[in-house]
Design a protein around this motif. Structure first.
Motif, short mmCIF file in Angstrom:
data_model
loop_
_atom_site.label_atom_id
_atom_site.label_comp_id
_atom_site.label_asym_id
_atom_site.label_seq_id
_atom_site.Cartn_x
_atom_site.Cartn_y
_atom_site.Cartn_z
N HIS A 122 0.84 -1.18 0.00
CA HIS A 122 0.00 0.00 0.00
C HIS A 122 0.88 1.24 0.00
O HIS A 122 2.00 1.22 0.54
CB HIS A 122 -0.91 -0.01 1.23
CG HIS A 122 -2.04 0.97 1.16
ND1 HIS A 122 -1.89 2.30 1.50
CD2 HIS A 122 -3.33 0.81 0.79
CE1 HIS A 122 -3.05 2.92 1.35
NE2 HIS A 122 -3.94 2.04 0.91
N ILE A 169 -2.80 -6.51 0.10
CA ILE A 169 -2.94 -5.17 -0.48
C ILE A 169 -2.38 -4.09 0.44
O ILE A 169 -2.07 -2.99 0.00
CB ILE A 169 -4.41 -4.85 -0.82
CG1 ILE A 169 -5.28 -4.90 0.43
CG2 ILE A 169 -4.93 -5.78 -1.90
CD1 ILE A 169 -6.69 -4.34 0.20
N TRP A 170 -2.23 -4.39 1.74
CA TRP A 170 -1.65 -3.44 2.68
C TRP A 170 -0.21 -3.76 3.04
O TRP A 170 0.35 -3.17 3.95
CB TRP A 170 -2.50 -3.36 3.95
CG TRP A 170 -3.89 -2.83 3.69
CD1 TRP A 170 -4.29 -2.01 2.67
CD2 TRP A 170 -5.07 -3.12 4.44
NE1 TRP A 170 -5.63 -1.75 2.75
CE2 TRP A 170 -6.15 -2.42 3.82
CE3 TRP A 170 -5.33 -3.88 5.57
CZ2 TRP A 170 -7.45 -2.47 4.30
CZ3 TRP A 170 -6.63 -3.93 6.05
CH2 TRP A 170 -7.67 -3.23 5.43
#
Length: 426
Positions: A122, A169-170
């Motif tokens: 991210h 995704i992070w």
């Protein structure tokens, strides 16, 4: 490059970008009491040794040195044996590095870099966002999917481990810690999540314990970026981990799950960023993204939720990225959205005071009888650990954005922003 899944990495490609120095200066000095050897300090509780730390500083005041950093990162510096170690990575994550810096003048002594392929993270959590750990002779860094790596103080590679793929995704963010002869790591987030102990000398796995997920959230909405803490419970050292839905305690020698306390799963997300706080017989853990917070007694066997959970607040909590500090029976915590500094009663969960502040993603540190809280804008608030009222001592501005926790060692503070590393001293 030949890789053995779950085993030692053989022939791992390592880029050496190092200044060549006489071998004598690399004699490993061993750990000393003034070191800041891992995330949140010597005992992982956010408490520094010593008293004489600066209370005030600024761009032209109490800055011993300042160096440029080529790439951003949220990993914290560590300090040991006259050196500062820092994880770093290129923006695309294809090169992930460990930097070794002279603590006296900020000179780069060596860099060790591993190459990796395509990966995701991210924008608010760039690659290079874990914190190394050292015992004064070895230094260990986890680069997520790019592996766990151990070097000596001269930068010589000792061993490397491929622990699997950790894509989210992070991004990733949990840091290794050292306890005696073991490297302890809470892996994830990813398809497989586990806690592991690895022999510091050889790099061989001593145990691995999987953490299954049985919730109802999508993979993008589940994960823990927390770093473990070792605590003495019932007369034995235990590894305490804040997982995505619960707090777990593991036997240090076998990895057996000894007890757990449920209560971190939220209504929209099952995510944890901050580390557990451990006091005298009591613990505290908090989910992120406005998820639950809870206090609990340490110890027991199996599911201790009903018997040990002291309090549980499911809603109306702030987001929690950085970890607070427990002083006696009081919790001082930095909140990130809305940005506040807050004091809680650890036994009841009652909020005793709350002060509006900028968003805090860095963890709080107790040093010299003062609490230090670094905001994302580079402002460090210094306050007294006073449960009766918010008592600010100073507010110190530095240019730059940061999510990294400062390191405190022998009267000096080492603070990382996206562009610089500072040594702050009187």
């Amino acid at each position: 490059m030949t890789k053995l899944r779950g085993g030692l990495t053989v022939g791992l490609a390592v880029i050496v970008a190092a200044v060549v120095w006489p071998a004598a200066i690399f004699a490993a000095p061993g750990a000393n009491a003034g070191d800041w050897p891992q995330f949140r300090g010597p005992d992982g509780k956010g408490t520094a040794v010593g008293e004489d730390y600066p209370l005030t500083w600024g761009p032209e005041k109490n800055i011993k040195w300042k160096i440029d950093l080529a790439d951003p990162g949220a990993g914290s510096p560590i300090v040991s044996g006259g050196r500062v170690f820092l994880a770093s990575a290129t923006e695309d994550g294809r090169q992930r590095s460990l930097l070794c810096i002279d603590r006296n003048d900020g000179m780069l002594l060596w860099t060790r870099t591993v190459e990796f392929g395509e990966d995701i993270t991210h924008s608010k959590n760039p690659f290079g966002s874990t914190t190394p750990a050292t015992d004064g002779e070895h230094v260990v860094v986890w680069h997520g999917s790019a592996g766990l790596h151990c070097y000596d103080f001269a930068g010589k590679p000792l061993w490397s481990r491929d622990l699997g793929e950790f894509k989210h995704i992070w991004g990733y963010g949990s840091s290794p810690i050292l306890y005696k002869d073991k490297v302890l790591l809470q892996t994830g987030p990813g398809e497989r999540v586990f806690v592991t102990a690895i022999d510091l000398a050889s790099g061989k796995t001593l145990w691995e314990t999987d953490e299954p997920y049985s919730g109802d959230k999508s993979p993008d909405d589940v994960g823990s970026w927390s770093t473990p803490v070792v605590a003495h419970v019932d007369g034995q050292p235990q590894v305490i981990c804040a997982m995505s839905t619960r707090v777990n305690a593991y036997d240090l020698d076998s990895g057996d799950l000894l007890w757990w306390c449920d209560g971190l799963n939220g209504s929209n997300y099952d995510v944890v960023s901050s580390s557990p706080l451990i006091g005298d017989g009591i613990g505290f853990a908090m989910a992120d993204l406005r998820g639950p917070a809870m206090g609990f007694k340490l110890g027991g066997s199996g599911d201790v939720t009903a018997s040990n959970r002291l309090w549980h607040v499911e809603k109306r909590n702030p987001s929690s990225v950085g970890t607070g500090v427990m002083v006696g029976r009081h919790i001082y915590r930095p909140n990130s959205g809305p940005g506040t500094l807050e004091c809680l009663d650890a036994e009841t969960g009652e909020s005793l005071w709350k002060s509006r502040a900028r968003d805090h993603w860095a963890s709080m540190v107790l040093a010299g009888g003062h609490l230090y809280a670094l905001s994302q804008r580079g402002t460090t608030v210094v306050l007294k650990p006073n449960p009766q009222a918010y008592e600010q001592v100073a507010s110190n501005e530095l240019d730059g954005v940061t999510n990294a926790t400062p390191a405190f060692s022998e009267g000096e503070i080492f603070l990382r922003t996206e562009e610089h590393l500072y040594c702050i001293g009187k």
